[in-house]
Design an enzyme around this catalytic site. Structure first.
Site, short mmCIF file in Angstrom:
data_model
loop_
_atom_site.label_atom_id
_atom_site.label_comp_id
_atom_site.label_asym_id
_atom_site.label_seq_id
_atom_site.Cartn_x
_atom_site.Cartn_y
_atom_site.Cartn_z
N HIS A 1 0.84 -1.20 0.00
CA HIS A 1 0.00 0.00 0.00
C HIS A 1 0.87 1.25 0.00
O HIS A 1 2.02 1.25 0.45
CB HIS A 1 -0.95 0.02 1.21
CG HIS A 1 -0.22 0.08 2.52
ND1 HIS A 1 0.32 1.24 3.03
CD2 HIS A 1 0.06 -0.88 3.42
CE1 HIS A 1 0.89 0.99 4.19
NE2 HIS A 1 0.75 -0.30 4.44
N GLU B 1 -2.21 -7.08 7.25
CA GLU B 1 -0.91 -6.83 7.88
C GLU B 1 -0.81 -7.56 9.21
O GLU B 1 -1.83 -7.91 9.82
CB GLU B 1 -0.70 -5.33 8.10
CG GLU B 1 0.66 -4.94 8.65
CD GLU B 1 1.86 -5.42 7.83
OE1 GLU B 1 2.02 -6.65 7.63
OE2 GLU B 1 2.66 -4.56 7.42
#
Length: 186
Positions: A11, A86
């Protein structure tokens, strides 16, 4: 084990990345730089033949926002997969890194993830990434996070995954994994 061809994106920069905060399972929005990171990844991918590729993203906002920017005009459908999220950092979610214990060693930044109280830890991340890869049916573009990207790349290409200067996942670049090799596209 042989894995399908992969393109892996981390990201773009978030507000908390810029503040040096632990995000883990929490989320913060992309910064202007983060949106530029994602657009740069899209420009890299736009020159590739991605026919037959599946497009998968972490469901976390920062990754899905990046996917929307980077894959605009490239992917007709972006699916989310929770295994691409994550690493959980437990009690340290949202905390400034400078306020946390900094372990000694080769990579204290990475070590913080392993020692986070009530965090997920690398072994569990590795297990879910291994499961994700085992279930992958063909070539894919993955939009994920720094630690998750690093773990997937390590499983696919081994120690070579950590030979580049952006071992933590590299915002604004794309990792290409094919035939047991890793290529950094910038």
């Amino acid at each position: 084990m042989t894995y399908p061809e992969l393109y892996i994106l981390r990201h773009g920069e978030t507000t908390w990345n810029a503040e040096n905060r632990m995000q883990g399972e929490l989320n913060s929005p992309l910064t202007d730089k983060g949106r530029r990171d994602a657009a740069r990844q899209g420009a890299i991918l736009a020159h590739l033949d991605l026919s037959g590729f599946t497009f998968l993203s972490s469901p976390q906002g920062r990754a899905f926002q990046t996917a929307g920017i980077a894959l605009a005009g490239i992917a007709d459908n972006i699916r989310t997969d929770d295994r691409l999220r994550e690493i959980g950092v437990g009690d340290w979610s949202g905390r400034l890194r400078d306020e946390l214990p900094m372990p000694k060693g080769k990579d204290p930044f990475m070590a913080q993830y392993e020692i986070a109280p009530n965090g997920e830890g690398f072994a569990r991340v590795k297990t879910r990434c291994r499961e994700f890869l085992a279930n992958l049916q063909g070539p894919a573009v993955l939009v994920t996070h720094g630690i998750t990207s690093s773990m997937i790349r390590g499983l696919v290409v081994g120690e070579k995954a950590y030979a580049t200067r952006t071992t933590h996942g590299g915002q604004g670049c794309v990792y290409h994994l094919k035939n047991g090799e890793q290529f950094l596209l910038e």
